[in-house]
Design a protein around this motif. Structure first.
Motif, PDB file in Angstrom:
ATOM      1  N   ASP A 125       0.809  -1.215   0.000  1.00  9.14           N
ATOM      2  CA  ASP A 125       0.000   0.000   0.000  1.00  9.14           C
ATOM      3  C   ASP A 125       0.844   1.268   0.000  1.00  9.14           C
ATOM      4  OD1 ASP A 125      -2.613  -1.267   0.196  1.00  9.14           O
ATOM      5  OD2 ASP A 125      -2.002  -1.837   2.228  1.00  9.14           O
ATOM      6  N   THR A 126       1.976   1.229   0.706  1.00  8.39           N
ATOM      7  CA  THR A 126       2.824   2.415   0.844  1.00  8.39           C
ATOM      8  C   THR A 126       4.292   2.014   0.759  1.00  8.39           C
ATOM      9  OG1 THR A 126       1.204   3.479   2.309  1.00  8.39           O
ATOM     10  CG2 THR A 126       3.451   4.353   2.344  1.00  8.39           C
ATOM     11  N   VAL A 127       5.059   2.770  -0.005  1.00  7.83           N
ATOM     12  CA  VAL A 127       6.511   2.590  -0.063  1.00  7.83           C
ATOM     13  C   VAL A 127       7.155   3.890   0.393  1.00  7.83           C
ATOM     14  CG1 VAL A 127       8.522   2.125  -1.506  1.00  7.83           C
ATOM     15  CG2 VAL A 127       6.361   0.925  -1.948  1.00  7.83           C
ATOM     16  N   LEU A 128       8.000   3.795   1.411  1.00  7.44           N
ATOM     17  CA  LEU A 128       8.698   4.955   1.956  1.00  7.44           C
ATOM     18  C   LEU A 128      10.144   4.934   1.474  1.00  7.44           C
ATOM     19  CD1 LEU A 128       7.449   4.698   5.666  1.00  7.44           C
ATOM     20  CD2 LEU A 128       6.407   5.961   3.762  1.00  7.44           C
ATOM     21  N   VAL A 129      10.584   6.031   0.893  1.00 10.51           N
ATOM     22  CA  VAL A 129      11.913   6.066   0.291  1.00 10.51           C
ATOM     23  C   VAL A 129      12.619   7.363   0.673  1.00 10.51           C
ATOM     24  CG1 VAL A 129      10.957   6.986  -1.860  1.00 10.51           C
ATOM     25  CG2 VAL A 129      13.189   5.860  -1.887  1.00 10.51           C
ATOM     26  N   PRO A 130      13.890   7.288   1.063  1.00  8.96           N
ATOM     27  CA  PRO A 130      14.626   8.517   1.389  1.00  8.96           C
ATOM     28  C   PRO A 130      14.779   9.402   0.156  1.00  8.96           C
ATOM     29  CG  PRO A 130      15.779   6.569   2.218  1.00  8.96           C
ATOM     30  CD  PRO A 130      14.720   6.081   1.284  1.00  8.96           C
ATOM     31  N   VAL A 131      14.833  10.713   0.385  1.00 15.30           N
ATOM     32  CA  VAL A 131      15.053  11.658  -0.707  1.00 15.30           C
ATOM     33  C   VAL A 131      16.226  12.573  -0.363  1.00 15.30           C
ATOM     34  CG1 VAL A 131      14.092  13.525  -2.105  1.00 15.30           C
ATOM     35  CG2 VAL A 131      12.612  11.657  -1.346  1.00 15.30           C
ATOM     36  N   GLY A 132      17.234  12.519  -1.191  1.00 13.47           N
ATOM     37  CA  GLY A 132      18.344  13.465  -1.135  1.00 13.47           C
ATOM     38  C   GLY A 132      18.421  14.091  -2.516  1.00 13.47           C
ATOM     39  N   GLY A 133      19.311  13.558  -3.354  1.00 10.46           N
ATOM     40  CA  GLY A 133      19.361  13.993  -4.740  1.00 10.46           C
ATOM     41  C   GLY A 133      18.167  13.525  -5.550  1.00 10.46           C
TER      42      GLY A 133
ATOM     43  N   GLY B  59      -0.064   4.640   5.812  1.00  5.86           N
ATOM     44  CA  GLY B  59      -0.515   3.421   6.460  1.00  5.86           C
ATOM     45  C   GLY B  59      -0.703   2.266   5.504  1.00  5.86           C
ATOM     46  N   GLY B  60      -1.386   1.207   5.977  1.00  5.13           N
ATOM     47  CA  GLY B  60      -1.539  -0.008   5.193  1.00  5.13           C
ATOM     48  C   GLY B  60      -0.256  -0.820   5.196  1.00  5.13           C
ATOM     49  N   ARG B  61      -0.159  -1.736   4.262  1.00  2.00           N
ATOM     50  CA  ARG B  61       1.043  -2.574   4.141  1.00  2.00           C
ATOM     51  C   ARG B  61       2.178  -1.698   3.628  1.00  2.00           C
ATOM     52  NH1 ARG B  61      -3.382  -5.375   2.603  1.00  2.00           N
ATOM     53  NH2 ARG B  61      -3.193  -4.456   0.519  1.00  2.00           N
ATOM     54  N   THR B  62       3.153  -1.452   4.486  1.00  3.81           N
ATOM     55  CA  THR B  62       4.174  -0.433   4.220  1.00  3.81           C
ATOM     56  C   THR B  62       5.558  -1.060   4.117  1.00  3.81           C
ATOM     57  OG1 THR B  62       2.885   1.246   5.396  1.00  3.81           O
ATOM     58  CG2 THR B  62       5.239   1.677   5.099  1.00  3.81           C
ATOM     59  N   VAL B  63       6.309  -0.618   3.113  1.00  4.92           N
ATOM     60  CA  VAL B  63       7.717  -0.995   2.976  1.00  4.92           C
ATOM     61  C   VAL B  63       8.565   0.251   3.179  1.00  4.92           C
ATOM     62  CG1 VAL B  63       9.533  -1.817   1.430  1.00  4.92           C
ATOM     63  CG2 VAL B  63       7.284  -2.927   1.419  1.00  4.92           C
ATOM     64  N   ALA B  64       9.506   0.167   4.102  1.00  6.35           N
ATOM     65  CA  ALA B  64      10.452   1.254   4.337  1.00  6.35           C
ATOM     66  C   ALA B  64      11.801   0.851   3.747  1.00  6.35           C
ATOM     67  CB  ALA B  64      10.594   1.535   5.826  1.00  6.35           C
ATOM     68  N   VAL B  65      12.295   1.632   2.807  1.00  3.87           N
ATOM     69  CA  VAL B  65      13.591   1.343   2.208  1.00  3.87           C
ATOM     70  C   VAL B  65      14.687   1.827   3.152  1.00  3.87           C
ATOM     71  CG1 VAL B  65      15.130   1.745   0.260  1.00  3.87           C
ATOM     72  CG2 VAL B  65      12.656   1.536  -0.123  1.00  3.87           C
TER      73      VAL B  65
END
Length: 336
Positions: A166-174, A290-296
């Motif tokens: 449901d959700t993918v969390l990804v760091p943002v720099g460049g 929320g929901g099924r979340t993947v954190a990179v």
């Protein structure tokens, strides 16, 4: 401006597989079964950057290989390019900020790179000068289509392992990783939210998205965050991808970042550097959809003293963290 496609990511996958590990998704029972980690800290260079470097080096023409490559990096891309260059028999120069973590500088040198330390604001200009002086090919850390396509394989693997995410969390720099992951995920699962995470002290991408144009924060400001891997802002190329394909950006504070490093180490047995812990920090703070979340977890090249301090800190919230999903529990909200 032409954006990369899923075809570019699919084509990059076999080239990436020659040097990168196919990382798993790690379930987090302490997060009520709603969170999975994508542990890119397990890569040979300790970060996802090996994917983009592997793809870019594999596509480099023979003449360019003979001349060598140059880049500027706070450490992880420098390590990755040096690692890939060594595998392909290519000379590599890395221009790094003179305050880069010693653990990352040592790793770059161990992979055979020539390291040139400069003041943080000078690194891009110095790398360009070396490229011109020596006839080397620049391979930037994110402002490169082949690099973005390589990073996109992270998103393709997430969908292969958890198709109903449901959700993918990804760091943002460049923005290279976020651009690639968002491309892969949104094309195959449009209903999933791909959310970027930045430190409050280096939230230039969040401001850029909010204003609809690139906003550059001064180096002296972004250098204040402990998350050294995301102190730079997006390029025109990566911003075009983020504006088109990212669902938003949320921000986290410095104490939240260090606390998340401790939670990851204690509860998940995952070593994360600050830049790699910011996605988990956002989840723990309840700032994500929320929901099924993947954190990179983008990398694990943490300075030993900082990691020790994080692990020895107060016990993080490792039970019932899913209760705050989709709510705002504090300051630091971004453009989501």
């Amino acid at each position: 401006m032409e954006l990369i496609s899923t075809a570019d990511i699919d084509a990059a996958a076999p080239r990436v597989a020659e040097l990168a590990v196919r990382t798993p998704l790690l379930p987090c029972p302490w997060a009520r079964g709603r969170l999975w980690l994508k542990p890119e800290n397990l890569q040979p260079v300790g970060a996802f950057k090996v994917r983009g470097a592997a793809n870019a080096l594999a596509l480099l023409p023979e003449e360019a290989r003979r001349a060598g490559v140059v880049t500027h990096s706070s450490g992880n891309h420098g390590q990755a390019l040096a690692y890939a260059a060594r595998a392909h028999g290519v000379r590599c120069v890395v221009v790094c900020p003179d305050n880069a973590p010693a653990v990352k500088v040592a790793a770059m040198r161990s992979f055979g790179a020539e390291v040139v330390p400069v003041p943080p604001a000078e690194r891009a200009r110095r790398a360009a000068a070396i490229a011109a002086e020596r006839g080397m090919t620049p391979v930037p850390p994110f402002d490169h289509r082949d690099v973005i396509a390589g990073q996109g394989t992270v998103g393709a693997e997430i969908l292969a392992d958890l198709p109903d995410v449901d959700t993918v969390l990804v760091p943002v720099g460049g923005g290279g990783l976020a651009a690639g992951v968002a491309t892969a995920v949104k094309a195959r699962r449009p209903g999933a939210a791909v959310v970027g995470v930045e430190p409050e002290l280096a939230a230039d991408a969040a401001e850029s998205l909010a204003k609809g144009r690139l906003v550059a924060w001064p180096t002296e400001q972004t250098q204040k965050t402990v998350a050294d891997g995301v102190r730079v802002g997006p390029s025109a190329l990566t911003f075009a991808h983020l504006r088109e394909r990212l669902d938003g950006i949320v921000t986290v504070g410095e104490e939240e970042i260090v606390a998340a490093m401790g939670v990851l180490a204690r509860a998940a047995r995952v070593v994360a550097e600050p830049s790699g812990a910011i996605t988990t920090a956002a989840y723990l703070a309840g700032r994500t959809p929320g929901g099924r979340t993947v954190a990179v977890v983008s990398g694990g090249n943490a300075a030993p003293d900082l990691l020790a301090r994080a692990v020895a800190g107060e016990e993080g919230r490792t039970e019932g963290v899913g209760e705050a999903e989709g709510t705002d529990t504090g300051s630091g909200n971004g453009s989501l």
